[in-house]
Design a protein around this motif. Structure first.
Motif, PDB file in Angstrom:
ATOM      1  N   UNK A 403       0.842  -1.196   0.000  1.00 50.64           N
ATOM      2  CA  UNK A 403       0.000   0.000   0.000  1.00 50.64           C
ATOM      3  C   UNK A 403       0.879   1.247   0.000  1.00 50.64           C
ATOM      4  N   UNK A 404       1.967   1.199   0.759  1.00 51.58           N
ATOM      5  CA  UNK A 404       2.861   2.352   0.894  1.00 51.58           C
ATOM      6  C   UNK A 404       3.621   2.681  -0.384  1.00 51.58           C
ATOM      7  N   UNK A 405       3.629   1.751  -1.361  1.00 48.79           N
ATOM      8  CA  UNK A 405       4.309   2.012  -2.640  1.00 48.79           C
ATOM      9  C   UNK A 405       3.302   2.181  -3.791  1.00 48.79           C
ATOM     10  N   UNK A 406       2.042   2.445  -3.449  1.00 43.50           N
ATOM     11  CA  UNK A 406       0.979   2.585  -4.469  1.00 43.50           C
ATOM     12  C   UNK A 406       0.850   1.315  -5.303  1.00 43.50           C
ATOM     13  N   UNK A 407       0.930   0.179  -4.645  1.00 43.70           N
ATOM     14  CA  UNK A 407       0.844  -1.150  -5.276  1.00 43.70           C
ATOM     15  C   UNK A 407       2.165  -1.512  -5.932  1.00 43.70           C
ATOM     16  N   UNK A 408       2.112  -2.034  -7.154  1.00 41.78           N
ATOM     17  CA  UNK A 408       3.264  -2.720  -7.744  1.00 41.78           C
ATOM     18  C   UNK A 408       4.482  -1.836  -7.935  1.00 41.78           C
TER      19      UNK A 408
END
Length: 629
Positions: A403-408
Motif C-alpha cells: 500500500x505504501x508504494x501505491x501497489x506494484x
C-alpha cells in the motif's frame, strides 16, 4: 535518458489529466462493462457497456455534485462499497473534484469504519447500501465532520427521522445535483483538474493491521500518474486488452489497475462478486486479469478434485499432465533465461501436446479461452502451482508492492517471467537490499507518510526517499527480486535456526490439494508445528467417498481417516525440508479461517497474531510434554 524514462519523468500531475486526454482521444470506444442482474432474479446477468464519453458524463456529474455539497480540494470522501462500476465512477469523480478518496472495505465492522471516517476527517461517505449506511447512522454524533452520506443503491437512500436535513441522498441525487452545478458553472471541474498539483493528497488507504488500529497511507496524485505511465511502459497491458476486474477496489491493487486502464484505454469488465468469477470468465473472456494467490490455489484444488471425482484413471491422467506442465514450464523458463528461446525438447513437446488436448485446453477455456496473462500479487504463490498454470498456457506473472508504494513496484516481464520471483523493478523504481536482507524501495509512488503518525512514518521512510518494506528478499545479478519472508514473521527455533513460515506454508499448498490455509509456528520452540484448514467442498467430497457422508465439516476434521490423509501430505512435505523446518505436529481446525473472524485481511492474507492468539490452546497442546532446548 530513454524514451520510457522521459515519458515517466514528464508525466502530468494527476491521473485526472490523463482521464481528460483519454476521453478526448477515444470518446466512443468502450471503457467498461458491468452486469445487471435480471429483474426476476433468475437467469444470467445482462452485461451493459459505457463508452469513455458516457463514463466522463457520469464522472463529471458526480464530481460537480461533490463540489455543490461543499467538498474542497484534498478533503476526504470515503467509499464503502464492494467492487462495482459505481465505485470506479465515484473514485474518478472524487479525483476530478480534487478531493481525496478514502477507502473502506464493505466487510469492515462499524467500529473500525467509524474510526477510519473520524481519523481521516471525511466530509462525505459514499456507501453502497443500507448496511453501510447503518454502520455510520448509529454513530453519527461521533462523526461531526461527516456532512453527507451518498447511497449507491437508490432504494436504500432513505433518510431517517433523526437524520439532519440533506444528510442522506442517493448517488442519482448527487449526479442530478452535479448536472445542475455544471449547467450553472460549465468549467468548474476542468478548473478543479487544472489546479491540481502533483503533491496534493489523492488517496488515503488504511492498511489492515494485524494488531491495533490500521494506519492511513497518504498517496499523492503524482503516485497514480507515475503508476499509470509505468504500467503502460512495462508492455504488459495494451489498448486491445479486456481486463476482468473483481479485486476489492478498497485495496491499492485495484486503484493501480484503473490508473493503467486510463493510460492505455482498454476495456475493463467490473464485477466484485467472488462467487460469480467462474460464471463470468467465459462471458467476459478476458485477455488479462489480476488476482491474489488464494484464487489460483482454489482453482488448482478444484481442478484436481474434479479429476479425482472422475475416477482413478482420470485422476492419474491429471497427475501425469500436471507433471508435464510443470516440467515444460521449468525447462522453457530455463532455456529462455540462457538462450532467449523458450523451446523445449521434442519428447517433452510431444507429451505436452497430448496433455494439452486432454487437460490444459479445458483449463484455458474455463478462464475464457483468451487469457494472455494473469498477474498475481498481495502474497507469494506456491511455485509448483505457478509452474502448473504456466505450463498449461495460463502464465501467472507475480508482482510485488505494498500500500505504501501505491501497489506494484516489481512485476515479471512477460515472456521473460521467472517463477519464484516477483520480477524486475517497474520503470522509474530503484531497489537495494539492506545488510539484514530487508528490501528498500525508492520511486515516485512512495507514500507521503502515515496520516497523523509522524513517528511511524519516520520508522519506515528515510529522508532521502528510501522506504523500508519490512520484507526480506534476494536480488539476482540480472535484477529479479525474490521475497523470502516478512522481516517480522521470520521465526527462530530454540535451537537457534531461522525459519521462514511462508516458505514452508507455500510448499505445503503445492503438495496437498485439500489445503485451504496453513499457519506454521515454532518461534522459541524446539520444533515446528502447524494449524491447518481444508477446502470444504473438496474435503467433504472426499469424506462422502470414504464413509464419512452426512458428517459436518468439523466432524470430518476430527475423523482419524482425515488425520491420516493429511499426515501423509505432511510427511511428503517434510521429505523436501531441512530437519529443523519439518512439521512434527499439526492440528486440523474445526472451521476455515476467514475475514469475518478477523483471521484474514480483505486481500486474504493470514493475520498470524490473531490466529495464534485464537488457537493458543491448540498450539500449547502440540508442545505439551516436550522438552524445550
Amino acid at each position: 535518458m530513454s524514451d520510457t524514462d522521459n515519458l515517466i519523468e514528464n508525466r502530468p500531475p494527476s491521473v485526472a489529466t490523463l482521464f481528460i486526454e483519454r476521453v478526448a482521444a477515444t470518446p466512443d470506444a468502450e471503457a467498461f462493462r458491468y452486469p445487471v442482474p435480471p429483474a426476476s432474479g433468475q437467469g444470467p446477468d445482462d452485461w451493459k457497456s459505457l463508452t469513455w464519453g458516457e463514463t466522463a458524463e457520469r464522472v463529471y456529474n458526480i464530481s460537480a455534485g461533490l463540489v455543490a455539497l461543499g467538498v474542497r480540494p484534498e478533503e476526504r470522501v470515503s467509499l464503502a462499497s464492494a467492487t462495482r462500476i459505481e465505485w470506479i465512477l465515484a473514485d474518478f469523480g472524487v479525483m476530478c473534484a480534487g478531493a481525496a478518496t478514502t477507502t473502506i472495505y464493505p466487510s469492515t465492522n462499524a467500529d473500525e469504519s467509524v474510526f477510519i471516517l473520524s481519523d481521516s476527517g471525511s466530509r462525505v461517505l459514499i456507501a453502497e447500501d443500507a448496511s453501510q449506511l447503518a454502520k455510520v447512522r448509529a454513530h453519527r454524533t461521533e462523526l461531526p465532520d461527516l456532512a453527507h452520506v451518498v447511497v449507491i443503491e437508490e432504494a436504500d437512500a432513505k433518510p431517517d427521522e433523526s437524520d439532519p436535513e440533506g444528510w442522506v441522498l442517493s448517488l442519482d441525487d448527487l449526479e442530478k445535483l452535479g448536472a445542475e452545478e455544471l449547467a450553472a458553472r460549465p468549467d468548474v471541474i476542468r478548473q478543479r483538474i487544472g489546479a491540481l498539483t502533483s503533491d496534493q493528497l489523492a488517496t488515503l488507504i488504511y492498511t489492515s493491521g494485524t494488531t491495533g488500529r490500521p494506519k492511513g497511507v497518504r498517496l499523492r496524485h503524482d503516485s497514480w500518474s507515475y503508476m499509470a505511465k509505468a504500467m503502460a511502459a512495462t508492455g504488459l497491458i495494451s489498448h486491445d486488452d479486456v481486463q476482468y476486474l473483481w479485486l476489492p477496489l478498497a485495496h491499492v491493487f485495484g486503484k493501480m489497475l484503473t490508473s493503467g486502464q486510463i493510460e492505455v484505454g482498454h476495456v475493463t469488465a467490473v464485477d466484485g462478486r467472488v462467487d460469480k468469477i467462474i460464471e463470468n470468465l467465459p462471458v467476459v473472456r478476458p485477455t488479462y486479469m489480476a488476482a491474489v494467490p488464494r484464487i489460483f490455489e482454489k482453482v488448482y484444488n478444484g481442478v484436481a478434485a474434479k479429476a479425482r471425482a472422475g475416477g482413478a484413471a482420470k485422476y492419474k491422467i491429471f497427475q501425469w499432465a500436471a507433471g508435464v506442465a510443470r516440467e515444460t514450464s521449468k525447462v522453457s523458463q530455463d532455456n529462455f533465461r540462457h538462450t532467449g528461446n523458450a523451446s523445449v525438447p521434442f519428447n517433452l513437446a510431444a507429451k505436452h501436446k497430448v496433455a494439452d488436448a486432454l487437460v490444459y485446453a479445458k483449463i484455458r477455456e474455463a478462464f475464457g479461452g483468451r487469457l494472455r496473462a494473469a498477474v498475481s500479487g498481495s502474497a507469494a504463490l506456491a511455485p509448483e502451482i505457478n509452474y502448473f498454470f504456466s505450463g498449461a498456457g495460463v502464465p501467472i506473472l507475480e508482482g510485488y508492492g505494498l500500500t505504501e508504494t501505491s501497489a506494484a513496484c516489481f512485476v515479471n516481464p512477460g515472456p521473460a517471467y521467472r517463477t519464484g520471483t516477483v520480477g524486475k523493478p517497474m520503470p522509474g523504481t530503484e531497489v537495494r537490499i539492506a545488510e539484514d536482507g530487508e528490501v528498500l524501495i525508492r520511486n515516485p509512488a512512495i507514500m507521503v507518510g502515515y496520516h497523523g503518525l509522524d513517528e511511524k512514518t519516520a520508522e519506515v521512510l528515510e529522508p532521502d526517499g528510501w522506504f523500508h518494506t519490512g520484507d526480506i528478499g534476494e536480488l539476482s545479478t540480472d535484477g529479479y527480486l525474490k521475497i523470502t519472508d516478512r522481516k517480522k514473521d521470520l521465526i527462530k527455533t530454540s535451537g537457534g535456526k531461522y525459519i521462514s513460515p511462508a516458505e514452508v506454508e507455500s510448499q505445503f499448498k503445492a503438495v496437498c490439494p485439500f489445503v485451504s490455509n496453513i499457519l506454521v509456528v515454532g518461534g522459541g520452540r524446539n520444533f515446528c508445528s502447524a494449524l491447518i484448514t481444508l477446502e470444504e467442498p473438496t474435503i467433504m467430497e472426499w469424506a462422502a467417498e470414504h464413509g464419512l457422508g452426512g458428517k459436518t465439516y468439523a466432524q470430518v476434521m476430527e475423523s482419524p481417516d482425515t488425520q491420516r490423509l493429511i499426515d501423509g501430505y505432511v510427511q511428503r512435505l517434510n521429505d523436501g525440508l531441512q530437519r529443523w523446518q519439518a512439521i512434527r505436529k499439526f492440528r486440523l481446525l474445526p472451521r476455515d479461517l476467514d475475514i469475518e473472524h478477523g483471521e484474514l485481511t480483505p486481500s486474504l492474507k493470514l493475520k498470524r497474531p490473531v490466529v495464534e492468539r485464537e488457537y493458543g490452546d491448540l498450539i500449547e497442546d502440540m508442545y505439551a510434554g516436550t522438552r524445550e532446548k
